[in-house]
Design an enzyme around this catalytic site. Sequence first.
Site, mmCIF file in Angstrom:
data_model
loop_
_atom_site.group_PDB
_atom_site.id
_atom_site.type_symbol
_atom_site.label_atom_id
_atom_site.label_comp_id
_atom_site.label_asym_id
_atom_site.label_seq_id
_atom_site.Cartn_x
_atom_site.Cartn_y
_atom_site.Cartn_z
ATOM 1 N N ARG A 147 0.835 -1.209 0.000
ATOM 2 C CA ARG A 147 0.000 0.000 0.000
ATOM 3 C C ARG A 147 0.869 1.258 0.000
ATOM 4 N NH1 ARG A 147 -2.850 -4.054 1.988
ATOM 5 N NH2 ARG A 147 -5.122 -4.025 1.976
ATOM 6 N N SER A 193 -10.982 -7.743 -0.551
ATOM 7 C CA SER A 193 -10.755 -6.368 -0.088
ATOM 8 C C SER A 193 -9.671 -5.679 -0.903
ATOM 9 C CB SER A 193 -10.365 -6.369 1.388
ATOM 10 O OG SER A 193 -9.127 -7.031 1.578
ATOM 11 N N ASP A 227 -6.095 -14.874 5.845
ATOM 12 C CA ASP A 227 -4.735 -15.382 5.693
ATOM 13 C C ASP A 227 -4.244 -16.142 6.915
ATOM 14 O OD1 ASP A 227 -4.446 -14.505 3.115
ATOM 15 O OD2 ASP A 227 -3.371 -12.672 3.625
ATOM 16 N N ARG A 252 1.802 -19.791 2.054
ATOM 17 C CA ARG A 252 1.231 -20.048 3.379
ATOM 18 C C ARG A 252 1.048 -21.540 3.673
ATOM 19 N NH1 ARG A 252 0.999 -15.191 5.325
ATOM 20 N NH2 ARG A 252 0.325 -13.448 4.001
#
Length: 420
Positions: A26, A144, A296, A376
């Site tokens: 971001r 999102s 996550d 992950r």
Amino acid sequence: MQYIITAPIALKGEVALPASKSISNRALIISALAGRHQLPDNLSDCDDTQVTVCALRDDNEVIDIKAAGTAMRFMTAFLAATEGEHVITGTERMKHRPIAVLVDALRFIGADIKYEGEEGFPPLRIKGKKLHGGELHIKGNVSSQYISALLMIGPTLTGGLELHLEGDIISRPYIDLTLWMMREYGADAEWTDINVISVKPKPYTERKYYIENDWSAASYWYEMLALNAHQDDEMILTGLKDGSKQGDSIARYLFSLLGVKTTFIKSDDGSPDRVRIKYSGHSVAHLEYDFINCPDLAQTFVVTCVAKHIPFHFTGLQTLKIKETDRINALKAEMRKLGYILEDINDSELLWDGSMCEPATANPLDVAINTYEDHRMALAFAPMACVRNYIRINDPHVVTKSYPNYWNALVGAGFEITEE
């Protein structure tokens, strides 16, 4: 390539966590929209962040973001709202990850985007230009990252942006993180109703920005303590803030239910704060949780609960189907190989009631965990070495997507890793 991981008897020491991937990505987009003269400090060195750095720095006609879903979504909006023509593409898996929701929304506010291959999926040809903005409606139950991508370009739109989120809103903490960071860079962006976000056409301002370390990465060390289950175990994790805006900071509260307690150690010299995590010996007998705001973390808690023989029912997992892999099916497949039967409901829930089956091999220790090009999977399954003689992980290099130093950090904490 395969790693065989053996855990130490005790877990003690200090771990330098990686910088937050969510904040880094971001900050890169926002700082670029603010003039891109100053890169943020403590920028993540993971693959997802580095492809964004390269895309912004090199400004090539063809931008390959590889397997970085966040970069695909954020860069698509960024390129649409800035001058220039580019093709943005990625791995074969990326070419099958949907992006139509974001493309449709950008087109609605004037973007010029065409599909270069299959309709609804990358690669995309984008002719960037100044966009007007205005009122935009989008479903709240989409990723999102689509919403954050639109919000971040909001201050550059001549008419600003009034974003209406329809229906249930998932991963709200990630939206709040985006809004908080936008305001840190001078934007006027806020919730004006329970499902409406308004962004004024007020330009970003450049500033120095320090990126907090990653709570998602911290969750795997919490997992190790929960599974090793020695009351003398204690780890120090660096650079985590109390009151963090990261959605995955909820891990500290969830792991308190599984026996791991958190204490913040404040620094007096301005250096990043540290966190002490310690095993308490007290766990719940059953865990139910809605992961709608922190999907996550799902793999971490599925593996932890199964390894601790704690039945669970987890909901809010609908976005797991469109991650780096179909995480719901991947978890079911790999757990079955180890002898555990997970059930899913409506592609959005996972549960385990204690059901077992025969492991995939006569010697369950010979089972190798497939990672499905998903970081992950490797990150979450490796701590199972704490409850087994060892654990085998296929294609362990996938951790570079978010935690490049993971294996070195394990070795530093006393784990043994051999390669086959």
